[in-house]
Design an enzyme around this catalytic site. Structure first.
Site, PDB file in Angstrom:
ATOM      1  N   LYS A 140      54.913 -11.963  -1.251  1.00 30.93           N
ATOM      2  CA  LYS A 140      53.540 -11.393  -0.854  1.00 30.93           C
ATOM      3  C   LYS A 140      52.775 -12.631  -0.533  1.00 30.93           C
ATOM      4  O   LYS A 140      52.230 -13.123  -1.694  1.00 30.93           O
ATOM      5  CB  LYS A 140      53.275 -10.381  -1.671  1.00 30.93           C
ATOM      6  CG  LYS A 140      52.188  -9.381  -0.904  1.00 30.93           C
ATOM      7  CD  LYS A 140      50.898  -9.879  -0.174  1.00 30.93           C
ATOM      8  CE  LYS A 140      50.001 -10.075  -1.212  1.00 30.93           C
ATOM      9  NZ  LYS A 140      48.749 -11.018  -0.469  1.00 30.93           N
ATOM     10  N   GLU A 170      51.067 -18.734 -12.955  1.00 32.48           N
ATOM     11  CA  GLU A 170      50.252 -20.384 -12.670  1.00 32.48           C
ATOM     12  C   GLU A 170      48.941 -20.034 -12.264  1.00 32.48           C
ATOM     13  O   GLU A 170      48.716 -19.460 -11.199  1.00 32.48           O
ATOM     14  CB  GLU A 170      51.220 -21.003 -11.698  1.00 32.48           C
ATOM     15  CG  GLU A 170      52.806 -21.049 -12.175  1.00 32.48           C
ATOM     16  CD  GLU A 170      53.005 -22.123 -12.944  1.00 32.48           C
ATOM     17  OE1 GLU A 170      51.889 -22.761 -13.296  1.00 32.48           O
ATOM     18  OE2 GLU A 170      54.216 -22.312 -13.300  1.00 32.48           O
ATOM     19  N   CYS A 203      44.811 -26.504  -7.733  1.00 33.52           N
ATOM     20  CA  CYS A 203      44.527 -26.163  -9.033  1.00 33.52           C
ATOM     21  C   CYS A 203      44.636 -27.422 -10.082  1.00 33.52           C
ATOM     22  O   CYS A 203      43.892 -27.105 -11.148  1.00 33.52           O
ATOM     23  CB  CYS A 203      45.966 -25.173  -9.448  1.00 33.52           C
ATOM     24  SG  CYS A 203      47.461 -25.856  -9.098  1.00 33.52           S
ATOM     25  N   GLU A 237      36.120 -22.839 -12.873  1.00 34.22           N
ATOM     26  CA  GLU A 237      36.608 -23.522 -11.809  1.00 34.22           C
ATOM     27  C   GLU A 237      36.293 -23.075 -10.401  1.00 34.22           C
ATOM     28  O   GLU A 237      35.831 -21.897 -10.063  1.00 34.22           O
ATOM     29  CB  GLU A 237      38.282 -22.956 -11.533  1.00 34.22           C
ATOM     30  CG  GLU A 237      39.080 -23.686 -10.655  1.00 34.22           C
ATOM     31  CD  GLU A 237      40.372 -22.886 -10.416  1.00 34.22           C
ATOM     32  OE1 GLU A 237      40.678 -21.709 -10.346  1.00 34.22           O
ATOM     33  OE2 GLU A 237      41.369 -23.686 -10.227  1.00 34.22           O
TER      34      GLU A 237
HETATM   35  P1  NAD Z   1      43.960 -14.832  -5.977  1.00 33.72           P
HETATM   36  O1  NAD Z   1      44.089 -14.559  -7.328  1.00 33.72           O
HETATM   37  O2  NAD Z   1      42.720 -14.279  -5.354  1.00 33.72           O
HETATM   38  O3  NAD Z   1      45.200 -14.456  -5.077  1.00 33.72           O
HETATM   39  C1  NAD Z   1      46.509 -15.143  -5.168  1.00 33.72           C
HETATM   40  C2  NAD Z   1      47.416 -13.845  -4.632  1.00 33.72           C
HETATM   41  O4  NAD Z   1      47.386 -12.843  -5.405  1.00 33.72           O
HETATM   42  C3  NAD Z   1      47.144 -13.503  -3.295  1.00 33.72           C
HETATM   43  O5  NAD Z   1      48.444 -13.351  -2.648  1.00 33.72           O
HETATM   44  C4  NAD Z   1      46.675 -12.036  -3.248  1.00 33.72           C
HETATM   45  O6  NAD Z   1      46.476 -11.203  -2.119  1.00 33.72           O
HETATM   46  C5  NAD Z   1      47.317 -11.585  -4.534  1.00 33.72           C
HETATM   47  N1  NAD Z   1      46.379 -10.518  -5.171  1.00 33.72           N
HETATM   48  C6  NAD Z   1      45.273 -10.196  -5.145  1.00 33.72           C
HETATM   49  N2  NAD Z   1      44.980  -9.148  -6.001  1.00 33.72           N
HETATM   50  C7  NAD Z   1      46.029  -8.664  -6.458  1.00 33.72           C
HETATM   51  C8  NAD Z   1      46.477  -7.412  -7.366  1.00 33.72           C
HETATM   52  N3  NAD Z   1      45.596  -6.816  -7.888  1.00 33.72           N
HETATM   53  N4  NAD Z   1      47.756  -7.460  -7.409  1.00 33.72           N
HETATM   54  C9  NAD Z   1      48.809  -8.221  -6.705  1.00 33.72           C
HETATM   55  N5  NAD Z   1      48.316  -9.133  -6.030  1.00 33.72           N
HETATM   56  C10 NAD Z   1      47.092  -9.424  -5.929  1.00 33.72           C
HETATM   57  O7  NAD Z   1      43.999 -16.667  -5.840  1.00 33.72           O
HETATM   58  P2  NAD Z   1      43.662 -17.431  -4.553  1.00 33.72           P
HETATM   59  O8  NAD Z   1      42.095 -17.380  -4.398  1.00 33.72           O
HETATM   60  O9  NAD Z   1      44.523 -16.811  -3.507  1.00 33.72           O
HETATM   61  O10 NAD Z   1      44.149 -18.792  -5.087  1.00 33.72           O
HETATM   62  C11 NAD Z   1      43.177 -19.504  -5.890  1.00 33.72           C
HETATM   63  C12 NAD Z   1      43.503 -19.700  -7.060  1.00 33.72           C
HETATM   64  O11 NAD Z   1      44.978 -19.827  -7.284  1.00 33.72           O
HETATM   65  C13 NAD Z   1      42.735 -20.760  -8.055  1.00 33.72           C
HETATM   66  O12 NAD Z   1      42.462 -20.187  -9.307  1.00 33.72           O
HETATM   67  C14 NAD Z   1      43.905 -21.826  -8.233  1.00 33.72           C
HETATM   68  O13 NAD Z   1      43.754 -22.892  -9.175  1.00 33.72           O
HETATM   69  C15 NAD Z   1      45.106 -21.026  -8.430  1.00 33.72           C
HETATM   70  N6  NAD Z   1      46.352 -21.932  -8.288  1.00 33.72           N
HETATM   71  C16 NAD Z   1      46.887 -22.139  -9.299  1.00 33.72           C
HETATM   72  C17 NAD Z   1      48.302 -22.953  -9.152  1.00 33.72           C
HETATM   73  C18 NAD Z   1      49.038 -23.318 -10.313  1.00 33.72           C
HETATM   74  O14 NAD Z   1      50.255 -23.744  -9.948  1.00 33.72           O
HETATM   75  N7  NAD Z   1      48.581 -23.301 -11.457  1.00 33.72           N
HETATM   76  C19 NAD Z   1      48.419 -23.358  -7.905  1.00 33.72           C
HETATM   77  C20 NAD Z   1      47.643 -23.026  -6.775  1.00 33.72           C
HETATM   78  C21 NAD Z   1      46.684 -22.269  -6.989  1.00 33.72           C
END
Ligand code: NAD
Length: 494
Positions: free
Chosen positions: A185, A260, A293, A391
């Site tokens: 997804k 992650e 991240c 963040e």
């Molecule tokens: P997000 O948590 O808003 O969304 C990530 C994913 O989760 C999306 O596909 C979203 O549709 C899905 N999602 C949202 N609500 C959900 C739910 N209730 N159930 C299941 N899936 C759901 O994050 P974002 O804004 O897309 O990404 C940015 C974040 O990701 C930042 O915090 C960043 O640090 C982190 N990130 C971490 C890493 C790592 O490897 N540690 C890498 C890249 C990004």
């Protein structure tokens, strides 16, 4: 930029992209759609299928039906197909790079030269690793122990928008290599390259149902997917608040989950460091407009060199050209979405209101419209200020100073995160000492962003649970089994 062919296929950056789900080897539409827009100017790119509970369930059903066949497929054949997927990625590097840049706004040259080759490498690496995966048999009172990695089943993979295909394939490749089937997804702000990956995988001969792509909003498609009791593994990359929902769903079904998450990583500069290198690496933290991240967003600089460091930093940052991410000369592109720009600016304005000083930047780039945030450096920030502990996920760095190693470590470890840390020093003993005390999944000493897929990757504290890479990925995506066999003619007497 986007031209509608028919109801389902759009042309983005000259590439045809299907906007529907990919389930059981077929394109599947939803009755509703959601808009996907350009991060450069908000122009509409596509209307994407908006999956919900029914589509999530259909994708899991397909993945479950395909599981026995794929799990029983020999390692060599699985590896061969993964290499064929990598070949497909290599062949379509230009197209993938162009679509990814159109969709998430990261620099085209990085996508071409760094990211897409890395996507292909993800498949090759895990395919090759699979063929060497093993543990030496050992003996217990004449009985042999044999460790094996059995595929777990259907894996639900949920990914963010900042490095869409890179992060997706980092999960898809090991999950498939291990013999699992997958429902991916992708994030709703950058859903396009996942659709192209489905095309590439099908062309490479991956059987129907082994990889499924479910499009939709997180709260709808994502939530339905992770709460499906037929899912055997959940791997998530994204934010901490979403992780709490996902961990809850995983707990309800007692499913292993890999998280992650975000970071607020320190970049420590000691007075004995190579200052030019320190400045270069510090300015690199604006990469992908700060939407990384791992970014070392908290610059912690020894007081005696802070003034000189800041002077050189400002000089270097001034050479970064902000603009169209497709332009070779651009050093910093747009942020993902106007809502995200507003969020970034909220953090910065609250910090300024609390007494922070913007050495550079401090607001959106007005010449480029509301989609680009100026590279920003804030000083005069308190250790417990929101801007230092939360963040931002934009091109916003803070600078704090320290006088002793102890103080540096207190500042470095002073948030709820623990994803990465970067350390600049000319003293190896200091590097060893400080590294031992840093709370972080990855520490870079006098370098940044050197990543090898053999290495464990993940976060401590609220930056995540679990590690990905090499063996760690296979351990997660498999049911590891130990088989104990009695010697011939042995009779067990209790
Ligand atoms: P997000 O948590 O808003 O969304 C990530 C994913 O989760 C999306 O596909 C979203 O549709 C899905 N999602 C949202 N609500 C959900 C739910 N209730 N159930 C299941 N899936 C759901 O994050 P974002 O804004 O897309 O990404 C940015 C974040 O990701 C930042 O915090 C960043 O640090 C982190 N990130 C971490 C890493 C790592 O490897 N540690 C890498 C890249 C990004």
């Amino acid at each position: 930029m986007s031209e509608r062919h028919d109801r389902a296929v759009v042309t983005v950056a000259g590439v045809a992209v299907d906007t529907r789900h990919w389930i059981d080897g077929r394109r599947v539409a939803s009755s509703a759609t959601f808009p996907d827009a350009s991060p450069m100017d908000g122009a509409p790119l596509a209307e994407i299928a908006r999956g919900g509970a029914a589509e999530a369930s259909a994708a899991v059903t397909a993945a479950r039906a395909a599981f026995p066949g794929w799990a029983a497929t020999g390692r060599e054949e699985r590896a061969r197909i993964l290499h064929a997927i990598a070949d497909g990625v290599d062949k379509r590097t230009e197209e993938l790079a162009a679509v990814e840049t159109a969709d998430n706004g990261a620099l085209l040259r990085s996508h071409r030269r760094g990211v897409m080759p890395r996507v292909a490498h993800n498949f090759r690496f895990f395919a090759d690793w699979l063929l060497t995966l093993g543990h030496e048999d050992f003996e217990t009172r004449g009985h042999s122990n044999h460790v094996s990695w059995d595929p777990a089943g259907v894996c639900a993979l949920i990914t963010p928008w900042n490095a869409p295909l890179m992060l997706a394939t980092w999960k898809v490749a090991p999950a498939l290599a291990a013999g699992n089937t997958v429902v991916l997804k992708p994030a709703e702000w950058s859903p396009l390259t996942a659709s192209l990956l489905a095309d590439i995988a099908a062309e490479a001969g991956l059987p129907a149902g082994v990889l499924n792509v479910l499009q939709g909003y997180g709260e709808e498609a994502g939530a339905a997917l992770v709460s499906d009791p037929r899912v055997a593994r959940i791997s998530f990359t994204g934010s901490v608040p979403t992780a709490r929902h996902i961990a809850g769903a995983a707990a309800a079904n007692l499913v292993p989950v890999s998280l992650e998450l975000g970071g607020k990583s320190p970049l420590l500069v000691f007075a004995d460091a190579d200052l030019d290198l320190a400045v270069e690496l510090a300015v690199e933290q604006y990469d992908n407009a700060g939407q990384v991240c791992l970014a070392g967003t908290r610059l912690l600089v020894e007081s005696s060199v802070a003034e000189e460091f800041t002077r050189r930093f400002v000089e270097k940052a001034a050479t970064l050209r902000q603009g169209d991410p497709r332009d070779e000369a651009t050093g910093i592109g747009p942020n993902i979405h106007p809502d995200h720009v507003a969020r970034i600016d909220g953090f910065v304005q609250r910090a300024l209101a609390c007494g922070a000083r913007a050495v550079i930047g401090g607001g959106p780039n007005t010449e480029l419209g509301g989609f680009y945030y100026l590279p920003t450096l804030l000083t005069d920030v308190a250790p417990d200020a929101e801007i230092v502990t939360e963040e931002v996920f934009g091109p916003v760095l803070t600078l704090q100073t320290f006088d002793t190693e102890e103080e540096a470590l207190t500042l470095a470890n002073g948030t709820r995160f623990g994803l990465a840390a970067t350390l600049l020093t000319g003293d190896q003993e200091r590097a060893d000492r400080v590294t031992r005390q840093l709370v972080a999944g990855t520490v870079w000493v006098n370098c940044f962003f050197v990543r090898d897929l053999q290495a464990p990757f993940g976060g401590s504290r609220q930056s995540g649970i679990g590690r990905e890479g090499g063996t760690w990925s296979f351990d997660f995506y498999c049911d590891v089994k130990n088989t104990v066999t009695a010697p011939k003619g042995f009779a067990h007497h209790g």
